[in-house]
Design an enzyme around this catalytic site. Sequence first.
Site, short mmCIF file in Angstrom:
data_model
loop_
_atom_site.label_atom_id
_atom_site.label_comp_id
_atom_site.label_asym_id
_atom_site.label_seq_id
_atom_site.Cartn_x
_atom_site.Cartn_y
_atom_site.Cartn_z
CG PHE A 198 -1.77 1.11 1.45
CD1 PHE A 198 -2.97 1.19 0.78
CD2 PHE A 198 -1.42 2.13 2.33
CE1 PHE A 198 -3.82 2.27 0.97
CE2 PHE A 198 -2.26 3.22 2.53
CZ PHE A 198 -3.47 3.28 1.83
CD1 TRP A 209 7.72 6.94 5.85
CD2 TRP A 209 9.39 5.65 6.59
NE1 TRP A 209 8.69 7.76 6.34
CE2 TRP A 209 9.74 7.00 6.80
CE3 TRP A 209 10.30 4.67 6.97
CZ2 TRP A 209 10.93 7.40 7.38
CZ3 TRP A 209 11.49 5.05 7.54
CH2 TRP A 209 11.80 6.40 7.75
CD GLU A 234 -2.85 1.42 8.21
OE1 GLU A 234 -3.72 2.15 7.69
OE2 GLU A 234 -2.13 0.66 7.56
CB SER A 267 -1.71 8.72 19.23
OG SER A 267 -1.37 7.37 19.34
C1 FAD Z 1 6.94 0.77 10.30
C2 FAD Z 1 6.13 1.65 9.41
C3 FAD Z 1 5.40 1.10 8.38
C4 FAD Z 1 4.69 1.93 7.50
N1 FAD Z 1 4.02 1.37 6.43
C5 FAD Z 1 3.43 2.18 5.52
C6 FAD Z 1 2.83 1.63 4.34
O1 FAD Z 1 2.80 0.41 4.13
N2 FAD Z 1 2.28 2.49 3.43
C7 FAD Z 1 2.28 3.84 3.62
O2 FAD Z 1 1.77 4.54 2.76
N3 FAD Z 1 2.83 4.39 4.74
C8 FAD Z 1 3.40 3.59 5.68
N4 FAD Z 1 3.99 4.13 6.81
C9 FAD Z 1 3.97 5.58 7.00
C10 FAD Z 1 2.95 5.99 8.06
O3 FAD Z 1 1.65 5.83 7.58
C11 FAD Z 1 3.28 7.44 8.45
O4 FAD Z 1 4.48 7.38 9.19
C12 FAD Z 1 2.17 8.09 9.26
O5 FAD Z 1 1.07 8.37 8.43
C13 FAD Z 1 2.64 9.40 9.89
O6 FAD Z 1 3.23 10.22 8.94
P1 FAD Z 1 4.70 10.80 9.18
O7 FAD Z 1 5.57 9.74 9.66
O8 FAD Z 1 5.10 11.53 7.94
O9 FAD Z 1 4.51 11.82 10.35
P2 FAD Z 1 3.99 13.36 10.27
O10 FAD Z 1 2.70 13.42 9.55
O11 FAD Z 1 5.10 14.23 9.78
O12 FAD Z 1 3.73 13.64 11.80
C14 FAD Z 1 4.79 13.81 12.73
C15 FAD Z 1 4.18 14.03 14.12
O13 FAD Z 1 3.32 15.16 14.08
C16 FAD Z 1 2.01 14.77 14.49
N5 FAD Z 1 1.02 15.49 13.68
C17 FAD Z 1 0.88 15.49 12.34
N6 FAD Z 1 -0.17 16.27 11.99
C18 FAD Z 1 -0.72 16.75 13.14
C19 FAD Z 1 -1.80 17.59 13.45
N7 FAD Z 1 -2.60 18.07 12.49
N8 FAD Z 1 -2.06 17.86 14.75
C20 FAD Z 1 -1.29 17.36 15.74
N9 FAD Z 1 -0.22 16.57 15.51
C21 FAD Z 1 0.06 16.25 14.22
C22 FAD Z 1 1.90 13.27 14.25
O14 FAD Z 1 0.97 12.66 15.11
C23 FAD Z 1 3.32 12.84 14.56
O15 FAD Z 1 3.44 12.66 15.96
C24 FAD Z 1 4.69 3.33 7.71
C25 FAD Z 1 5.41 3.87 8.78
C26 FAD Z 1 6.12 3.05 9.62
C27 FAD Z 1 6.91 3.68 10.75
#
Ligand code: FAD
Length: 394
Positions: free
Chosen positions: A125, A158, A362, A365
């Site tokens: 995905f 990721w 997904e 928090s």
């Molecule tokens: C082991 C692993 C497997 C994964 N597998 C997949 C996969 O198969 N396919 C895929 O597409 N993605 C995958 N991901 C990505 C995952 O979906 C994203 O890491 C997740 O959506 C968070 O995005 P980010 O890491 O860019 O964090 P960011 O969006 O940059 O957020 C960083 C921090 O800011 C906080 N934050 C963001 N927006 C807000 C807001 N509006 N208000 C308050 N706080 C906020 C978040 O909660 C987080 O604590 C995977 C990630 C990991 C670690």
Amino acid sequence: MALAPEVDLGAARHDRAAFRSFVDSYVAGRADDYDREQRLPHDILAALAEHGYWGAALPTSAGGAGMDMVTLGALHEEIGRGCSSLRSLLTVHTMVAATLHRWGGERAKRCWLAELATGRRLGAFCLTEPEVGSDARAITSTARRDGADYLVDGTKKWITGGQLADLFLVFARCGEEPAAFLVEADAPGVRVEPVSDLLGTRASMLAQVHLTDVRVPAWARLGREGAGMLVLTHALDLGRYSVAAGCVGIMQACLDASVDYTGQRRQGGQPLRERQLVRRLISDMVTRLHAARLLCVRAGELKDAGDPATLMATWVAKYFASTSAMRTASDAVQLHGANGCTEGTHSVSRYFRDAKVMEIIEGSSQIQQLVIADDAYQHQPGAPGWSVVVGRRA
Ligand SMILES: Cc1cc2nc3c(=O)[nH]c(=O)nc-3n(C[C@H](O)[C@H](O)[C@H](O)COP(=O)(O)OP(=O)(O)OC[C@H]3O[C@@H](n4cnc5c(N)ncnc54)[C@H](O)[C@@H]3O)c2cc1C
């Protein structure tokens, strides 16, 4: 990838006892090795195929096992109890298969559905990008029309199972809105770059997927142009449900390990289990576990009933289950003392690292808190249709 070509799905038993026995026989004793080696071996993927688990969510008419959602939750819980990396692979594959089944045209289904149902091909995905995570609407990958095809460009980061997958479900901007496309991993212009040394789910074989002018036939688009957010909502809802169930599995594994360890470990002349403060941690683990499992079952029942309230029930279940898994895994490490801080004979350090990931994927928090609170404000007590968040009818 070729896996178990002759699978007799009719022979598989689909109940929790069968899932538990599968996990105890094939997965649990080896998951620490998978974690260390950062890969899942072929034989465990083939075992899932033999049991019909890759196509669990698909109806039998599509070559799947035809499980209802509550049963699917029990399967993903049990796999999660044994190995979160394997459960993660199963989650994304299930999302791809279910999305194709729901939104794909006849030609796309003819091409890929049976292959996904049997696990002969694996799906991944692809939503997240290097600069775009929580805010899915902001994706920058593009799909532009070129005759009967699209040309897809972008980088996805990721991507769970990206090193193994044969088929990527890619979200790319098509004009103003995202749209969903199935892209074969060996299509010209696709480059897969492994990602390793993660904190948790280390064996889930993540990759960064680079797409450069990848030619995708229009029939490989899932859903209409402009309907990508709807497709995404349903795919993520299923993924979230699976992750929530997997978190319940982590909690069960933490509880089992902690009861066992504190029964054997003696300090101050008696087993740790005789200490009231230890029993308090155990009782809290049990309570969180039961509550999280019930929230997952509720979300699954609403899915089976076709009730749109399942979307919010799943947000609540995933938020509670993932944060509870983190607390429970932390307590499990605490109860194991220094033995919980090593990668030795105890698996709790793996549970702890895996649980942290569950609070991020997904929908993190924080995003869950925002969505759940928004829903609460939209459905104030006394407003038409209000009852309680998880039981509310839309
Ligand atoms: C082991 C692993 C497997 C994964 N597998 C997949 C996969 O198969 N396919 C895929 O597409 N993605 C995958 N991901 C990505 C995952 O979906 C994203 O890491 C997740 O959506 C968070 O995005 P980010 O890491 O860019 O964090 P960011 O969006 O940059 O957020 C960083 C921090 O800011 C906080 N934050 C963001 N927006 C807000 C807001 N509006 N208000 C308050 N706080 C906020 C978040 O909660 C987080 O604590 C995977 C990630 C990991 C670690």
